[in-house]
Every structure is written in C-alpha cells, then in structure tokens.
Motif scaffolding. Structure first.
Motif, PDB file in Angstrom:
ATOM      1  N   GLU A 195       0.822  -1.220   0.000  1.00 59.44           N
ATOM      2  CA  GLU A 195       0.000   0.000   0.000  1.00 59.44           C
ATOM      3  C   GLU A 195       0.856   1.270   0.000  1.00 59.44           C
ATOM      4  O   GLU A 195       0.688   2.156   0.843  1.00 59.44           O
ATOM      5  CB  GLU A 195      -0.950  -0.004   1.198  1.00 59.44           C
ATOM      6  N   LEU A 196       1.777   1.348  -0.947  1.00 63.26           N
ATOM      7  CA  LEU A 196       2.632   2.523  -1.086  1.00 63.26           C
ATOM      8  C   LEU A 196       1.876   3.632  -1.812  1.00 63.26           C
ATOM      9  O   LEU A 196       0.822   3.398  -2.412  1.00 63.26           O
ATOM     10  CB  LEU A 196       3.900   2.150  -1.861  1.00 63.26           C
ATOM     11  N   SER A 197       2.435   4.848  -1.757  1.00 63.42           N
ATOM     12  CA  SER A 197       1.787   5.969  -2.429  1.00 63.42           C
ATOM     13  C   SER A 197       1.864   5.786  -3.944  1.00 63.42           C
ATOM     14  O   SER A 197       2.693   5.022  -4.453  1.00 63.42           O
ATOM     15  CB  SER A 197       2.462   7.287  -2.032  1.00 63.42           C
ATOM     16  N   GLU A 198       1.000   6.504  -4.641  1.00 58.94           N
ATOM     17  CA  GLU A 198       0.945   6.391  -6.106  1.00 58.94           C
ATOM     18  C   GLU A 198       2.275   6.782  -6.746  1.00 58.94           C
ATOM     19  O   GLU A 198       2.747   6.107  -7.667  1.00 58.94           O
ATOM     20  CB  GLU A 198      -0.174   7.282  -6.644  1.00 58.94           C
ATOM     21  N   SER A 199       2.896   7.852  -6.248  1.00 53.58           N
ATOM     22  CA  SER A 199       4.166   8.297  -6.827  1.00 53.58           C
ATOM     23  C   SER A 199       5.273   7.285  -6.561  1.00 53.58           C
ATOM     24  O   SER A 199       6.111   7.021  -7.438  1.00 53.58           O
ATOM     25  CB  SER A 199       4.565   9.664  -6.254  1.00 53.58           C
ATOM     26  N   SER A 200       5.287   6.684  -5.368  1.00 54.05           N
ATOM     27  CA  SER A 200       6.303   5.675  -5.045  1.00 54.05           C
ATOM     28  C   SER A 200       6.147   4.452  -5.938  1.00 54.05           C
ATOM     29  O   SER A 200       7.137   3.913  -6.448  1.00 54.05           O
ATOM     30  CB  SER A 200       6.199   5.264  -3.571  1.00 54.05           C
ATOM     31  N   MET A 201       4.905   4.013  -6.145  1.00 54.28           N
ATOM     32  CA  MET A 201       4.666   2.856  -7.007  1.00 54.28           C
ATOM     33  C   MET A 201       5.080   3.148  -8.438  1.00 54.28           C
ATOM     34  O   MET A 201       5.667   2.284  -9.112  1.00 54.28           O
ATOM     35  CB  MET A 201       3.182   2.473  -6.952  1.00 54.28           C
ATOM     36  N   ARG A 202       4.802   4.352  -8.893  1.00 58.74           N
ATOM     37  CA  ARG A 202       5.175   4.712 -10.265  1.00 58.74           C
ATOM     38  C   ARG A 202       6.699   4.649 -10.439  1.00 58.74           C
ATOM     39  O   ARG A 202       7.199   4.100 -11.433  1.00 58.74           O
ATOM     40  CB  ARG A 202       4.658   6.110 -10.589  1.00 58.74           C
ATOM     41  N   ASN A 203       7.435   5.171  -9.472  1.00 61.93           N
ATOM     42  CA  ASN A 203       8.899   5.143  -9.545  1.00 61.93           C
ATOM     43  C   ASN A 203       9.430   3.720  -9.463  1.00 61.93           C
ATOM     44  O   ASN A 203      10.368   3.352 -10.185  1.00 61.93           O
ATOM     45  CB  ASN A 203       9.494   5.980  -8.413  1.00 61.93           C
ATOM     46  N   LEU A 204       8.837   2.889  -8.600  1.00 63.07           N
ATOM     47  CA  LEU A 204       9.286   1.502  -8.460  1.00 63.07           C
ATOM     48  C   LEU A 204       9.050   0.713  -9.745  1.00 63.07           C
ATOM     49  O   LEU A 204       9.900  -0.079 -10.164  1.00 63.07           O
ATOM     50  CB  LEU A 204       8.569   0.833  -7.288  1.00 63.07           C
ATOM     51  N   HIS A 205       7.919   0.931 -10.378  1.00 63.29           N
ATOM     52  CA  HIS A 205       7.633   0.215 -11.624  1.00 63.29           C
ATOM     53  C   HIS A 205       8.627   0.624 -12.722  1.00 63.29           C
ATOM     54  O   HIS A 205       9.072  -0.229 -13.510  1.00 63.29           O
ATOM     55  CB  HIS A 205       6.203   0.502 -12.083  1.00 63.29           C
ATOM     56  N   MET A 206       8.990   1.884 -12.770  1.00 56.50           N
ATOM     57  CA  MET A 206       9.963   2.345 -13.757  1.00 56.50           C
ATOM     58  C   MET A 206      11.325   1.674 -13.513  1.00 56.50           C
ATOM     59  O   MET A 206      12.004   1.249 -14.463  1.00 56.50           O
ATOM     60  CB  MET A 206      10.098   3.858 -13.686  1.00 56.50           C
ATOM     61  N   ARG A 207      11.717   1.567 -12.254  1.00 61.71           N
ATOM     62  CA  ARG A 207      13.002   0.931 -11.936  1.00 61.71           C
ATOM     63  C   ARG A 207      12.975  -0.567 -12.220  1.00 61.71           C
ATOM     64  O   ARG A 207      13.965  -1.142 -12.693  1.00 61.71           O
ATOM     65  CB  ARG A 207      13.354   1.189 -10.478  1.00 61.71           C
ATOM     66  N   LEU A 208      11.842  -1.203 -11.948  1.00 60.34           N
ATOM     67  CA  LEU A 208      11.717  -2.629 -12.245  1.00 60.34           C
ATOM     68  C   LEU A 208      11.757  -2.878 -13.746  1.00 60.34           C
ATOM     69  O   LEU A 208      12.311  -3.893 -14.202  1.00 60.34           O
ATOM     70  CB  LEU A 208      10.420  -3.173 -11.650  1.00 60.34           C
ATOM     71  N   ASN A 209      11.194  -1.978 -14.524  1.00 55.65           N
ATOM     72  CA  ASN A 209      11.271  -2.104 -15.985  1.00 55.65           C
ATOM     73  C   ASN A 209      12.723  -2.080 -16.439  1.00 55.65           C
ATOM     74  O   ASN A 209      13.124  -2.831 -17.341  1.00 55.65           O
ATOM     75  CB  ASN A 209      10.506  -0.963 -16.659  1.00 55.65           C
ATOM     76  N   ARG A 210      13.509  -1.226 -15.799  1.00 55.46           N
ATOM     77  CA  ARG A 210      14.933  -1.133 -16.140  1.00 55.46           C
ATOM     78  C   ARG A 210      15.664  -2.421 -15.783  1.00 55.46           C
ATOM     79  O   ARG A 210      16.518  -2.898 -16.537  1.00 55.46           O
ATOM     80  CB  ARG A 210      15.545   0.060 -15.416  1.00 55.46           C
TER      81      ARG A 210
END
Length: 368
Positions: free
Chosen positions: A98-113
């Motif tokens: 249950e992280l914030s929307e901005s944190s999840m967005r950043n994590l997904h970008m890093r996981l894509n990398r």
C-alpha cells in the motif's frame, strides 16, 4: 563427539533449523541445513511451518539414513526460473504494501529497467558480479544516487525471493552502496527573498510562503485545500510517507514576518477555489481556481530564480537550487527559532533532518 551447543537464540528451534532477522524490515526468515550435504534451504518467514518442515526432514534422515552411493550421486538440478517471472510476483508484493501512487510509479519504472538488464536470465544464475557491474555502469554514467536506489530495490527484491524459495542467497548483500556527492546548491534566505520579489504569479508567492513556513514538499503544498485548516491547525498527510502532521496556524517565521494563518488568509482571493495554491485567472487550459500542476510550479520557480540570480550577479552553477530546497531552508530557519525541525519536516530519523540542516557552505557562520 558431542554436538556443538546451539546459539541461545535458536534453542526453541529443532536441529538444523536456523533463523536470521533482516535488520531493514525486521522480518525473521528461516533456513534448513541438510546435515548430509550441507546445502541450505530457505523456508520463508512462517515460524510454525518452518519448524514442521524441519522436524519432518529430521525424521526422514533418521528413518532412512542416506547410503554412501546416494551421497555420492550428483545433486538434482534446481529449476532456475526467469528473473522476469519473479518481477511479476514482486510487483504484487509491492501492491500489498500500500505505497503511495508516486512511489509505485517510480518503483515500476526501476523494475522495468531491471527487467531489461536481467529479464531473460535465470534468477538463481545472477551473481554478485552481475549486480555489481550493473550498478557500476550507473555510477560511470554519473548516476550514483540512482545506483544507490537500484541497489536498495534489488536487495529487497532478492530478500523476498529468498522468502518464497526462488533463491537460496542474496547476491546484493556483498555489494557496496555507491558514494553520492550532493551537487545541488542550497538556497539562502537572501536568494529566497530575491526570488520572491521576481515571482510573476501570485500563486507562486503563496506557494513559496507555504513552503518556507510549513517545510513541506512541493506535492503536499500543491494539494493543500482550505478544509485542511481545522481548529487552528493545518492538517497535513504527507503523500510520500503518509506521516500525519498538525501545524499550528500561529507558527510564525520572524525573518519574513508571516504566520501560517496569515498566509492561508492571503490564499483566499476573489477566485472561488478549494485549493490554497490555485490559478487566479484562466490561462489556456488552466482554469481560474484549479490547482497548479507540479511541473508548472517548478518551472515558474526556476524562472524567477534565474532572474533573481542575474540581478544579484550570482553564478548558481550547473545545479542551482530548486523549489525543493525551500524545505532545507525552512528546516534551518525554524531550527534557529528553537522549533523541532524533525517534527516539522515529518522525518522518522534525526539523521535525515541533519542532512536538511546542512547548509553545504552556502551560509556564513556567525561566531560571537
């Protein structure tokens, strides 16, 4: 020969079962050591289940002792699933946090990398050298801070993989975090006042006043609404951390001669709006009364900063102070007035607040 006495912390566990607590998240994980082959098997974080499996394994060893030929037989191949398959599982784990929307967005970008770098590799085949080379490449690109962030993410990713039995070890543990040299200049009160004078938009002045008096982040300032003022306090739920603050509207910064209550009153103008920081007239697609976009706040602040620096004859270098630097300036100004900067900024550790208090040589130190 008598068996070696067990660690006092493992006396409640059956033989060959061991525990290890992750200092970062406080979760305890269990592993079973095969006394015959010395291989280690991850059993996750469920203590009762780990004990049951360890007891069953110990009983099996007693009932059917392995023969010499069985012990000499090659170990069966362990299925090595793709790194990208584990990333799918890990994304679900992140959703459960249950992280914030901005944190999840950043994590997904890093996981894509990370998927781009290791996706087709077997997760068990990834070594410390693989991880170190990937992080080192980021440092060479001048992205040391990104390297630190990616290392932290990889460490957690593999820790969760151990808990689920996908891997037996964490190859990230042996790597070193990159050293980060902070480049961005600090904002001084003198420069802040000059930027304030150059602010072309009324909402930018209000945003700057709120930033300096509340010490909050740009995202939170942009989301402030008038109903957040309750019983003489401005209620803040920080979008990044979820920290809940109540800042008295009587809080005053003497250096600018304003209290929080006065700034909130200034935010009420002839335009009907629920937002403290809002457009005072319609421009293009931005309608009067609507909230101001984050990028617009940053760009307008940067433009006013550059005009102020030119008037003052200052060279701000390649990394001039951004809107976020007001958070550091606020910490220092409130600290000078005897307030607890850690509480105001909503930090969980004093160490983080100390980083914000550090002027990085931008201010004079008065010696009486």
């Amino acid at each position: 020969m008598a068996p070696r006495p067990r660690n006092p912390g493992s006396k409640d566990l059956p033989p060959n079962l061991y525990r290890k607590t992750d200092k970062r998240n406080g979760v305890t994980y269990y592993t079973y050591r095969d006394p015959v082959s010395n291989r280690m098997f991850g059993l996750g974080s469920d203590k009762a289940k780990a004990i049951a499996e360890a007891v069953a394994a110990n009983m099996a060893l007693q009932v059917v002792p392995p023969t010499l030929s069985a012990r000499m037989a090659p170990e069966p191949a362990v299925t090595d699933r793709k790194f990208s398959d584990w990333v799918v599982e890990y994304r679900q784990i992140l959703l459960d946090r249950e992280l914030s929307e901005s944190s999840m967005r950043n994590l997904h970008m890093r996981l894509n990398r990370l998927e781009k770098a290791f996706g087709e590799r077997g997760i068990r085949s990834l070594t410390t050298m693989d991880i170190a080379e990937n992080l080192s490449a980021l440092v060479k690109e001048g992205k040391a801070q990104m390297a630190r962030v990616m290392r932290s993410l990889l460490r957690d990713l593999f820790m969760e993989a151990m808990a689920r039995g996908w891997v037996d070890t964490n190859p990230v543990e042996a790597t070193r975090a990159a050293r980060v040299k902070v480049k961005r200049q600090r904002l001084t009160l003198e420069l802040w006042k000059a930027i304030y004078e150059e602010a072309a938009q009324p909402w930018l002045k209000r945003a700057m006043e709120l930033a300096l008096i509340t010490g909050q982040r740009r995202e939170d300032i942009a989301s402030f609404v008038f109903k957040d003022e309750v019983d003489g306090f401005l209620q803040v739920v920080q979008s990044k951390t979820g920290t809940r603050l109540r800042i008295s509207t009587s809080v005053t910064l003497e250096c600018i001669g304003l209290s929080l209550g006065e700034v909130i009153r200034r935010c009420r103008d002839r335009v009907l709006s629920k937002h403290l920081v809002h457009h005072h007239r319609t421009i293009s697609r931005a309608k009067a009364g609507t909230t101001v976009m984050l990028d617009t706040i940053s760009k307008e602040f940067a433009a006013a900063r550059d005009r102020a620096a030119e008037k003052l004859g200052l060279d701000l270098g390649a990394n001039p102070p951004t809107f976020h630097e007001q958070r550091s300036l606020a910490a220092r100004l409130h600290d000078q007035q005897g307030r607890d900067a850690q509480q105001l900024l909503g930090h969980r550790s004093a160490k983080m607040t100390d980083l914000y208090r550090d002027a990085r040589g931008a201010e004079w130190i008065d010696v009486a």
